[in-house]
Scaffold this motif. Structure first.
Motif, short mmCIF file in Angstrom:
data_model
loop_
_atom_site.label_atom_id
_atom_site.label_comp_id
_atom_site.label_asym_id
_atom_site.label_seq_id
_atom_site.Cartn_x
_atom_site.Cartn_y
_atom_site.Cartn_z
N THR A 15 30.30 46.00 38.70
CA THR A 15 31.30 46.66 37.86
C THR A 15 32.60 45.88 37.94
N ASN A 16 33.08 45.41 36.78
CA ASN A 16 34.34 44.66 36.69
C ASN A 16 35.53 45.62 36.75
N THR A 17 36.72 45.07 36.84
CA THR A 17 37.93 45.89 36.94
C THR A 17 38.19 46.67 35.66
N ASP A 18 37.70 46.20 34.52
CA ASP A 18 37.91 46.92 33.26
C ASP A 18 36.83 47.97 33.01
N SER A 20 33.55 47.43 32.69
CA SER A 20 32.31 46.88 32.16
C SER A 20 31.35 46.56 33.31
N THR A 21 30.06 46.61 33.02
CA THR A 21 29.06 46.37 34.05
C THR A 21 28.03 45.37 33.57
N LEU A 37 34.09 45.13 41.75
CA LEU A 37 34.97 43.99 41.98
C LEU A 37 36.44 44.41 41.94
N ASP A 40 38.39 39.94 39.01
CA ASP A 40 37.38 39.27 38.20
C ASP A 40 38.06 38.38 37.17
N SER A 41 37.29 37.80 36.27
CA SER A 41 37.85 36.84 35.32
C SER A 41 38.82 37.46 34.33
N SER A 42 38.83 38.77 34.19
CA SER A 42 39.77 39.40 33.26
C SER A 42 41.12 39.68 33.91
#
Length: 73
Positions: A15-18, A20-21, A37, A40-42
């Motif tokens: 699971t990203n910070t925004d 999304s998974t 996370l 992440d890249s975002s």
């Protein structure tokens, strides 16, 4: 190849910070676990192009600047 020396390689959800998974294979946790996370890249400046500030309190950066203060290219 030796038996029983390798970690279990299975599918997990990341699971990203925004929010999304995505699914990936990893040795993290157990089958079906969720890895959340913090960075992440975002959000990381290396990917977002955000400015980086160098904080130095008389350390390496200051010594470098003092050493090469008179250097002209």
């Amino acid at each position: 190849m030796k038996k029983d020396i390798h970690p279990d390689y299975h599918t997990i959800t990341v699971t990203n910070t925004d929010g999304s998974t995505y699914q990936t294979r990893s040795t993290y946790g157990k089958e079906g676990d969720n890895l959340v996370l913090d960075i992440d890249s975002s959000t990381h400046p290396a990917w977002t192009g955000g400015g980086q500030q160098l904080l130095d309190r008389g350390g390496r950066l200051s010594r470098f600047r003092d050493k090469f203060a008179g250097f002209v290219s």
